[in-house]
Design an enzyme around this catalytic site. Structure first.
Site, PDB file in Angstrom:
ATOM      1  N   LYS A  21       6.393 -65.435  37.902  1.00  0.00           N
ATOM      2  CA  LYS A  21       5.277 -66.382  37.857  1.00  0.00           C
ATOM      3  C   LYS A  21       5.647 -67.673  37.107  1.00  0.00           C
ATOM      4  O   LYS A  21       6.583 -67.687  36.304  1.00  0.00           O
ATOM      5  CB  LYS A  21       4.065 -65.691  37.232  1.00  0.00           C
ATOM      6  CG  LYS A  21       3.565 -64.515  38.089  1.00  0.00           C
ATOM      7  CD  LYS A  21       2.225 -64.001  37.606  1.00  0.00           C
ATOM      8  CE  LYS A  21       1.695 -62.939  38.577  1.00  0.00           C
ATOM      9  NZ  LYS A  21       0.319 -62.535  38.242  1.00  0.00           N
ATOM     10  N   TYR A  61      -3.500 -65.090  47.356  1.00  0.00           N
ATOM     11  CA  TYR A  61      -4.361 -64.205  46.566  1.00  0.00           C
ATOM     12  C   TYR A  61      -5.765 -64.086  47.162  1.00  0.00           C
ATOM     13  O   TYR A  61      -6.711 -63.746  46.456  1.00  0.00           O
ATOM     14  CB  TYR A  61      -4.442 -64.698  45.122  1.00  0.00           C
ATOM     15  CG  TYR A  61      -3.213 -64.343  44.290  1.00  0.00           C
ATOM     16  CD1 TYR A  61      -2.934 -63.017  43.962  1.00  0.00           C
ATOM     17  CD2 TYR A  61      -2.345 -65.320  43.823  1.00  0.00           C
ATOM     18  CE1 TYR A  61      -1.829 -62.680  43.198  1.00  0.00           C
ATOM     19  CE2 TYR A  61      -1.227 -64.990  43.056  1.00  0.00           C
ATOM     20  CZ  TYR A  61      -0.981 -63.663  42.746  1.00  0.00           C
ATOM     21  OH  TYR A  61       0.117 -63.314  41.992  1.00  0.00           O
ATOM     22  N   PHE A  69     -11.867 -64.278  38.117  1.00  0.00           N
ATOM     23  CA  PHE A  69     -10.632 -64.912  37.617  1.00  0.00           C
ATOM     24  C   PHE A  69      -9.873 -65.669  38.703  1.00  0.00           C
ATOM     25  O   PHE A  69      -8.817 -66.239  38.447  1.00  0.00           O
ATOM     26  CB  PHE A  69      -9.713 -63.866  36.971  1.00  0.00           C
ATOM     27  CG  PHE A  69      -9.335 -62.715  37.885  1.00  0.00           C
ATOM     28  CD1 PHE A  69      -8.300 -62.837  38.799  1.00  0.00           C
ATOM     29  CD2 PHE A  69     -10.018 -61.503  37.815  1.00  0.00           C
ATOM     30  CE1 PHE A  69      -7.952 -61.795  39.647  1.00  0.00           C
ATOM     31  CE2 PHE A  69      -9.671 -60.440  38.656  1.00  0.00           C
ATOM     32  CZ  PHE A  69      -8.631 -60.595  39.568  1.00  0.00           C
ATOM     33  N   THR A 103      -0.768 -54.142  34.724  1.00  0.00           N
ATOM     34  CA  THR A 103      -1.150 -55.534  35.021  1.00  0.00           C
ATOM     35  C   THR A 103      -1.371 -56.340  33.743  1.00  0.00           C
ATOM     36  O   THR A 103      -0.933 -57.478  33.637  1.00  0.00           O
ATOM     37  CB  THR A 103      -2.454 -55.550  35.859  1.00  0.00           C
ATOM     38  OG1 THR A 103      -2.242 -54.762  37.029  1.00  0.00           O
ATOM     39  CG2 THR A 103      -2.836 -56.955  36.267  1.00  0.00           C
ATOM     40  N   ASN A 124       1.231 -62.687  33.694  1.00  0.00           N
ATOM     41  CA  ASN A 124       1.839 -61.397  33.366  1.00  0.00           C
ATOM     42  C   ASN A 124       3.273 -61.292  33.906  1.00  0.00           C
ATOM     43  O   ASN A 124       3.722 -60.226  34.315  1.00  0.00           O
ATOM     44  CB  ASN A 124       0.956 -60.246  33.882  1.00  0.00           C
ATOM     45  CG  ASN A 124       0.672 -60.334  35.371  1.00  0.00           C
ATOM     46  OD1 ASN A 124       1.083 -61.284  36.029  1.00  0.00           O
ATOM     47  ND2 ASN A 124      -0.023 -59.344  35.909  1.00  0.00           N
ATOM     48  N   HIS A 127       4.604 -60.720  39.744  1.00  0.00           N
ATOM     49  CA  HIS A 127       3.717 -60.092  40.723  1.00  0.00           C
ATOM     50  C   HIS A 127       4.476 -58.938  41.362  1.00  0.00           C
ATOM     51  O   HIS A 127       5.695 -59.000  41.505  1.00  0.00           O
ATOM     52  CB  HIS A 127       3.331 -61.107  41.809  1.00  0.00           C
ATOM     53  CG  HIS A 127       2.696 -60.478  43.006  1.00  0.00           C
ATOM     54  ND1 HIS A 127       1.381 -60.058  43.015  1.00  0.00           N
ATOM     55  CD2 HIS A 127       3.211 -60.148  44.220  1.00  0.00           C
ATOM     56  CE1 HIS A 127       1.115 -59.517  44.197  1.00  0.00           C
ATOM     57  NE2 HIS A 127       2.199 -59.559  44.947  1.00  0.00           N
ATOM     58  N   GLU A 138       3.351 -60.122  52.366  1.00  0.00           N
ATOM     59  CA  GLU A 138       3.727 -61.081  51.333  1.00  0.00           C
ATOM     60  C   GLU A 138       5.153 -61.589  51.540  1.00  0.00           C
ATOM     61  O   GLU A 138       5.422 -62.788  51.394  1.00  0.00           O
ATOM     62  CB  GLU A 138       3.559 -60.443  49.952  1.00  0.00           C
ATOM     63  CG  GLU A 138       2.094 -60.184  49.618  1.00  0.00           C
ATOM     64  CD  GLU A 138       1.867 -59.352  48.367  1.00  0.00           C
ATOM     65  OE1 GLU A 138       0.705 -59.096  48.046  1.00  0.00           O
ATOM     66  OE2 GLU A 138       2.854 -58.962  47.716  1.00  0.00           O
TER      67      GLU A 138
HETATM   68  P1  CMP Z   1      -0.599 -59.754  40.344  1.00  0.00           P
HETATM   69  O1  CMP Z   1       0.286 -58.546  40.403  1.00  0.00           O
HETATM   70  O2  CMP Z   1      -0.014 -61.073  40.632  1.00  0.00           O
HETATM   71  O3  CMP Z   1      -1.825 -59.515  41.344  1.00  0.00           O
HETATM   72  C1  CMP Z   1      -3.096 -60.108  41.173  1.00  0.00           C
HETATM   73  C2  CMP Z   1      -3.194 -60.818  39.865  1.00  0.00           C
HETATM   74  O4  CMP Z   1      -4.506 -61.093  39.432  1.00  0.00           O
HETATM   75  C3  CMP Z   1      -2.632 -59.934  38.759  1.00  0.00           C
HETATM   76  O5  CMP Z   1      -1.245 -59.819  38.879  1.00  0.00           O
HETATM   77  C4  CMP Z   1      -3.137 -60.614  37.534  1.00  0.00           C
HETATM   78  O6  CMP Z   1      -2.306 -61.698  37.138  1.00  0.00           O
HETATM   79  C5  CMP Z   1      -4.462 -61.176  38.015  1.00  0.00           C
HETATM   80  N1  CMP Z   1      -5.567 -60.374  37.475  1.00  0.00           N
HETATM   81  C6  CMP Z   1      -5.889 -59.116  37.780  1.00  0.00           C
HETATM   82  N2  CMP Z   1      -6.979 -58.724  37.075  1.00  0.00           N
HETATM   83  C7  CMP Z   1      -7.320 -59.777  36.297  1.00  0.00           C
HETATM   84  C8  CMP Z   1      -8.353 -59.991  35.345  1.00  0.00           C
HETATM   85  N3  CMP Z   1      -9.238 -59.043  35.060  1.00  0.00           N
HETATM   86  N4  CMP Z   1      -8.412 -61.185  34.740  1.00  0.00           N
HETATM   87  C9  CMP Z   1      -7.513 -62.161  35.050  1.00  0.00           C
HETATM   88  N5  CMP Z   1      -6.516 -62.007  35.959  1.00  0.00           N
HETATM   89  C10 CMP Z   1      -6.421 -60.820  36.563  1.00  0.00           C
END
Ligand code: CMP
Length: 149
Positions: A21, A61, A69, A103, A124, A127, A138
């Protein structure tokens, strides 16, 4: 006589899709994260550095478009370059999700990529696809047949 024919499509496992990311790239962690991915036995089948526009991040997304979010996720995912990769391993989707950690980095196990490099649930670090179907979708979003090895 019975013939057992195994059809091989030049793959020794299943595939998953990942992105390093923007925040992790900006913080200079891309190379360390790719090294850690390789260390986990994930074979890189396709790789590129690119940047998502706001519209592309929204499309990628889209499944989360109703979540509170969504706006800030899209903003953060389009804030700078990412590294996209298609990875191969047995049971790749599940294996990679276990390998990168929960996550939310705060809840991820010690030593996982998200624990080490993640800053928040949104930033985080990486992905990881959540199903085989999504991994194909994807990867298809980023890589043509000519970019897969
Ligand atoms: P990713 O694996 O990229 O897939 C979806 C993304 O949404 C996830 O990682 C997080 O970065 C984001 N995400 C999921 N849940 C939350 C949340 N409760 N608040 C903010 N971001 C979220």
């Amino acid at each position: 006589m019975r013939l057992n024919i195994k059809i091989s499509i030049n793959m020794s496992g299943s595939i998953t899709f990942t992105m390093v990311k923007p925040a992790a790239v900006a913080d200079g962690h891309a190379a360390a994260i790719l090294a850690k991915i390789a260390e986990g036995g994930f074979k890189i089948k396709a790789l590129k550095m690119t940047r998502l526009s706001k519209e592309q991040a929204e499309q990628f997304y889209a499944i989360h478009s109703e979540r509170p979010f969504f706006g800030s996720l899209v903003k953060s995912m389009s804030s700078g370059p990412i590294i996209a990769a298609m990875l191969e391993k047995d049971n790749a989707v599940e294996a990679f999700r276990a390998y990168i950690g929960a996550t939310n980095p705060a809840e991820a196990a010690a030593g996982t990529i998200r624990k080490t490099y993640g800053k928040s649930i949104e930033d985080n670090a990486v992905h990881g696809s959540d199903s085989d179907d999504n991994a194909q979708l994807e990867a298809g979003y980023f890589f043509s047949q000519f970019e897969r090895f």
